[in-house]
Design an enzyme around this catalytic site. Structure first.
Site, PDB file in Angstrom:
ATOM      1  N   ARG A  43      34.574  27.567  63.346  1.00  0.00           N
ATOM      2  CA  ARG A  43      34.024  27.613  61.990  1.00  0.00           C
ATOM      3  C   ARG A  43      33.832  29.074  61.613  1.00  0.00           C
ATOM      4  O   ARG A  43      33.490  29.900  62.477  1.00  0.00           O
ATOM      5  CB  ARG A  43      32.652  26.931  61.920  1.00  0.00           C
ATOM      6  CG  ARG A  43      32.677  25.431  61.897  1.00  0.00           C
ATOM      7  CD  ARG A  43      33.198  24.874  60.564  1.00  0.00           C
ATOM      8  NE  ARG A  43      33.097  23.424  60.516  1.00  0.00           N
ATOM      9  CZ  ARG A  43      34.075  22.578  60.864  1.00  0.00           C
ATOM     10  NH1 ARG A  43      35.244  23.044  61.258  1.00  0.00           N
ATOM     11  NH2 ARG A  43      33.892  21.270  60.799  1.00  0.00           N
ATOM     12  N   GLU A  61      34.977  28.201  52.724  1.00  0.00           N
ATOM     13  CA  GLU A  61      36.361  27.800  52.417  1.00  0.00           C
ATOM     14  C   GLU A  61      36.381  26.926  51.165  1.00  0.00           C
ATOM     15  O   GLU A  61      35.463  26.134  50.979  1.00  0.00           O
ATOM     16  CB  GLU A  61      36.934  26.985  53.586  1.00  0.00           C
ATOM     17  CG  GLU A  61      37.021  27.767  54.874  1.00  0.00           C
ATOM     18  CD  GLU A  61      37.325  26.861  56.073  1.00  0.00           C
ATOM     19  OE1 GLU A  61      37.588  25.663  55.871  1.00  0.00           O
ATOM     20  OE2 GLU A  61      37.279  27.364  57.196  1.00  0.00           O
ATOM     21  N   HIS A 107      42.691  26.526  57.325  1.00  0.00           N
ATOM     22  CA  HIS A 107      41.999  25.474  58.090  1.00  0.00           C
ATOM     23  C   HIS A 107      42.936  24.290  58.378  1.00  0.00           C
ATOM     24  O   HIS A 107      42.779  23.202  57.812  1.00  0.00           O
ATOM     25  CB  HIS A 107      40.747  24.996  57.337  1.00  0.00           C
ATOM     26  CG  HIS A 107      39.780  24.244  58.224  1.00  0.00           C
ATOM     27  ND1 HIS A 107      38.419  24.239  58.007  1.00  0.00           N
ATOM     28  CD2 HIS A 107      39.976  23.479  59.324  1.00  0.00           C
ATOM     29  CE1 HIS A 107      37.831  23.497  58.938  1.00  0.00           C
ATOM     30  NE2 HIS A 107      38.766  23.014  59.739  1.00  0.00           N
TER      31      HIS A 107
HETATM   32  C1  8YV Z   1      39.326  18.941  59.549  1.00  0.00           C
HETATM   33  C2  8YV Z   1      37.467  19.937  61.048  1.00  0.00           C
HETATM   34  O1  8YV Z   1      40.104  19.919  58.925  1.00  0.00           O
HETATM   35  O2  8YV Z   1      37.173  18.483  62.866  1.00  0.00           O
HETATM   36  C3  8YV Z   1      36.650  19.236  62.075  1.00  0.00           C
HETATM   37  O3  8YV Z   1      35.433  19.456  62.094  1.00  0.00           O
HETATM   38  O4  8YV Z   1      37.027  20.840  60.434  1.00  0.00           O
HETATM   39  C4  8YV Z   1      38.898  19.538  60.844  1.00  0.00           C
HETATM   40  O5  8YV Z   1      39.371  18.701  61.810  1.00  0.00           O
HETATM   41  C5  8YV Z   1      38.381  18.390  58.577  1.00  0.00           C
HETATM   42  O6  8YV Z   1      37.409  17.608  59.138  1.00  0.00           O
HETATM   43  C6  8YV Z   1      39.101  17.599  57.508  1.00  0.00           C
HETATM   44  O7  8YV Z   1      38.372  17.726  56.410  1.00  0.00           O
END
Ligand code: 8YV
Length: 311
Positions: A230, A259, A277
């Site tokens: 993150r 983001e 991302h």
């Molecule tokens: C995805 C993520 O891009 O798993 C996570 O926490 O940030 C990513 O896998 C996201 O959840 C999709 O919106």
């Protein structure tokens, strides 16, 4: 009548079609749906959202019937798990299925930085090949890779890095017993002992800015930072300063604070490969994630505990 659910961000079309068969889906990202959503909120029992998006307490309060928030991801930093539990709301994630793809994007960023992949692409397209020289890259073989956060994703990255001939070390908040990799006593010691520092740690209040100016200094002028976790776990102002003044050599980043409206200075940061991302963003994994989201919500409506509840 089909029960109503709230979809906070788009999912794959085939997953959304499955939702549409079973539920009346209110899409929060469709401005035209606003009036219908406002009217439906009191009856909504399930929400599907992304890991990077989560759901605020303010939204949770608008849904008194809410029983499950199914995150299409593993990050829980954008939802207040205790607050949700206090309202008897199960929060679920999609563990396991995205591990390999997120580790892969970390490897892609690392090799992309070491071998100047993005720079090379621009170089060829701009017609510079033959007219200008292109810089030599660096080999991963024989380099030390430090993994900050040795959970499932960190371990998957480490296995891949070993296949490239890298020496793995790590720092983790709690002891890890199922590895022979060298354990470092702090993020600072890890950075000092690494050529490539790979950030895989979950975001929380405790890990905010855990990669700070001191850690970057310890990584040093030949060091490379990779972040697939993150944005909030890295002090981005310190990172931008470190890239611009040569405190570290380069960075490969899949995640950012705020983001998609990231700090503009990243766009001109030297020796930096940026991705929007995409860690879990493959067709195969997004289907598997979507299936888990569907299963968790179905379990709730069947009166069962959603299988991958985390709170
Ligand atoms: C995805 C993520 O891009 O798993 C996570 O926490 O940030 C990513 O896998 C996201 O959840 C999709 O919106």
């Amino acid at each position: 009548m089909k029960p109503g659910i709230l979809l906070v961000e788009p999912m794959m079309q085939i997953i959304e079609e499955r939702f549409d068969e079973i539920y009346t889906v209110h899409r929060l990202y469709e401005p035209a749906h606003k009036a219908a959503i406002d009217a439906a909120l009191p009856g909504i029992r399930a929400v599907a959202t992304g890991g990077g998006t989560g759901l605020s307490n303010e939204w949770i309060e608008k849904m008194p019937s809410l029983g499950v928030v199914a995150i299409n991801g593993v990050g829980t930093d954008k939802i207040d798990l205790k607050f949700a539990r206090g309202r008897n709301i199960d929060v679920t994630t999609t563990p396991g299925v995205l591990t390999d793809d997120v580790a892969d994007i970390g490897i892609a960023l690392m090799l992309g930085v070491l071998r100047h992949v993005a720079k090379g692409d621009a170089f060829v397209r701009q017609g510079k090949w033959g007219a200008e020289s292109f810089p030599l890259g660096h080999s991963p073989k024989g380099k030390r890779v430090g993994i900050l956060g040795l959970g499932q994703i960190g371990k998957a990255f480490g296995k891949r890095a070993e296949a490239f001939g890298m020496a793995v070390r790590y720092w983790n908040r709690s002891p890890v017993t199922d590895t022979n990799w060298k354990s470092c006593s702090s993020p600072l010691e890890l950075a000092e002992d690494s050529d490539v520092l790979v950030v895989c740690i979950a975001a929380s209040a405790a890990t905010q800015n855990i990669v700070d100016a001191n850690v970057l200094k310890a990584l040093g002028s030949g060091g490379i930072l990779i972040n697939v976790a993150r944005g909030s776990v890295v002090d981005e102002d310190a990172l931008l300063a470190a890239l611009n003044d040569g405190t570290i050599a380069a960075a490969g980043l899949d995640v950012f604070v705020n983001e998609p409206t990231i700090r503009e200075a990243f766009l001109s940061a030297p020796n930096t490969v940026l991705m929007p991302h995409q860690g879990s963003a493959t067709v195969e994994t997004r289907i598997a994630m979507g299936e888990l989201v569907l299963a968790n919500i179905a379990a709730h409506f069947a009166g069962e505990k959603p299988p991958t509840t985390v709170n």
